[in-house]
Scaffold this active site. Structure first.
Site, PDB file in Angstrom:
ATOM      1  N   GLY A   5       0.846  -1.190   0.000  1.00  0.00           N
ATOM      2  CA  GLY A   5       0.000   0.000   0.000  1.00  0.00           C
ATOM      3  C   GLY A   5       0.878   1.234   0.000  1.00  0.00           C
ATOM      4  CE  LYS A   6       5.439   4.933  -0.339  1.00  0.00           C
ATOM      5  NZ  LYS A   6       6.649   4.193   0.039  1.00  0.00           N
ATOM      6  N   GLY A   7       0.541   5.905   0.643  1.00  0.00           N
ATOM      7  CA  GLY A   7      -0.317   7.073   0.772  1.00  0.00           C
ATOM      8  C   GLY A   7       0.462   8.339   0.507  1.00  0.00           C
TER       9      GLY A   7
END
Ligand code: NAD
Length: 434
Positions: free
Chosen positions: A119-121
């Site tokens: 995931g990443k933000g």
């Protein structure tokens, strides 16, 4: 480098073409395909993220005005476990950049074989224009907006470019208050007092050091004879430089967003670190030492060195400048610093590229240790963390190196094949829901 916020592209100046990080990640994936026998349907699953969330983040600035920022959280794959990946604060953040970074996290966690997806933000913002209090309000509102997606069993953020332990502390506090229970395992990279792991801050740079030494050994190069240049003197680059210098390597080039420096006799890295600790914006600008000269970032990438460590942002080594690279080995501290076109040029020149999804995996491995300790309510000593990190990085390097030699493919292709096949296998074992 010009970053185009709306399109999520990075200009490759000489050719006038643009690099979209997500296209770049998908092209790397497609190149790996011919070396696997993953069926078409599974391949289609692998080519896109499971879920992308865009949030609007209104905050009250210190002068009383309201400003609305945009943030993202992308969950690329949860096939092998909860999603895992950092949060970036940068004006150039785009959804496509976050999708690419989330994908790279999925392959990276699989390469080092830890039980996570990817995931990443990110938030589109310039943190240097925000006060400490504004940064806190931005972080807390972003956390509230992505809260339905994050948690120790769902998706676990961590630091990335321009984010640090203080920001992780605000995230864990906001999540715990809103959930009404202590959830330290919601993020990693927290302060030690809040359940952070000893050694986490240095872990990505330490992993880069382990990987660099492992590759130099395999090439028969003595680390004490190695000249190293590092692009980006933040969390990853500065620690990698410090730990490699401690092993006897000569750090002859450093740079950050403010420019670069070259010192043929080698920098005193501890002195550089002391300088950036108190310099404006923690930048190298204004540093001086005997025997050094100022250079541009482009000149840094072209220095005559044994090892080049890009540890800044994506698409730094492109078709425009790859031919100028003189380093024998590139160890990718950053995510996506080399475009697929540059990879081809470097491959023809015989430059060995140690890919990001292997070289910079130390951070997520140590994040995994932090999460395990949070779940067990038990803290390890730093020595144990570093030893375990070394074992995992060495095992992953051996697996990627051996696969690359067995199949006669680049280290990047080998790492992609290893990572992607593991994710594909998890998808096959779980089966398709309905
Ligand atoms: P950071 O914010 O601590 O440091 C980034 C550094 O890059 C700064 O010194 C900045 O001045 C420099 N920089 C930015 N733009 C530049 C440019 N155009 N030219 C030269 N230097 C430039 O960030 P970080 O955490 O060290 O992350 C660096 C890279 O490593 C990113 O690609 C990130 O995704 C990757 N990474 C970070 C971690 C981690 O644990 N922090 C883990 C894996 C990968």
């Amino acid at each position: 480098m010009a970053v185009h916020e709306t399109t999520g592209t990075v200009q490759e100046q000489s050719r006038g073409t643009r690099v979209n990080p997500f296209d770049m990640m998908q092209r790397q994936l497609d190149l790996a395909r011919e070396h696997t026998d993953i069926p078409d349907g599974i391949w289609e699953i692998l080519r896109r993220p499971e879920r992308s969330l865009e949030v609007s983040i209104p905050i009250t600035r210190d002068d009383g005005e309201i400003e609305v920022f945009t943030g993202y959280r992308v969950q690329y794959s949860s096939a092998r476990g909860p999603c895992k990946g950092g949060i970036r604060y940068h004006p150039g953040v785009t959804l496509d950049e976050v999708k690419a970074l989330a994908g790279w996290m999925a392959w990276k966690c699989a390469v080092v074989n830890i039980p996570y997806g990817g995931g990443k933000g990110g938030i589109v913002c310039d943190p240097t224009r925000l006060s400490e209090r504004e940064l806190e309000r931005l972080t807390r509102c972003y956390t509230a907006r992505i809260l339905p997606l994050i948690g120790p069993k769902q998706d676990i953020p961590a630091p990335d470019v321009n984010t640090n332990a203080s920001i992780m502390n605000w995230i864990v506090d906001t999540a715990s208050l809103l959930k009404g229970e202590a959830v330290p395992g919601t993020v990693t990279g927290k302060s030690i007092e809040l359940g952070g792991a000893l050694g986490r801050r240095e872990a990505t740079g330490r992993g880069v050091m382990f990987t660099t030494i492992g590759v130099l050994q395999r090439l028969g190069i003595d680390v004490t004879q190695a000249r190293v240049a590092v692009q980006g003197f933040g969390n990853v680059g500065s620690v990698a430089a410090q730990l490699l210098a401690a092993q006897g390597a000569k750090i002859v080039g450093v740079s950050d967003v403010s420019g670069g420096y070259h010192c043929p006799t080698g920098f005193d890295v501890d002195d550089l670190l002391r300088y950036v600790e108190t310099s404006p914006g923690h930048l190298l600008a204004g540093y001086s030492a005997t025997g050094m000269e100022e250079i541009t970032n482009d000149e840094l990438l072209a220095l005559d060195v044994d090892v080049l460590i890009p540890a800044a942002l994506e698409a730094q080594i492109t078709s425009r400048n790859a031919a100028n690279v003189q380093a024998r080995v590139i160890v990718e501290g950053a995510n996506g610093p080399t475009t697929p076109e540059a990879d081809l040029i470097l491959g023809e020149k015989g430059t060995l590229v140690v890919p990001d999804i292997l070289a910079n995996a130390g951070g997520v491995v140590c994040s995994y240790f932090e999460w395990v300790q949070n779940i067990q309510c038990f803290a390890w000593e730093e020595k144990e963390t570093n030893q375990r990190l070394g074992r995992i990085m060495q095992r992953a390097l051996t697996e990627v190196w051996d696969l690359s030699h067995e199949r006669q493919i680049s280290l990047r292709l080998a790492a992609f094949v290893l990572g992607v096949e593991r994710v594909a296998q998890a998808i096959k074992l779980r089966g398709i829901f309905l």
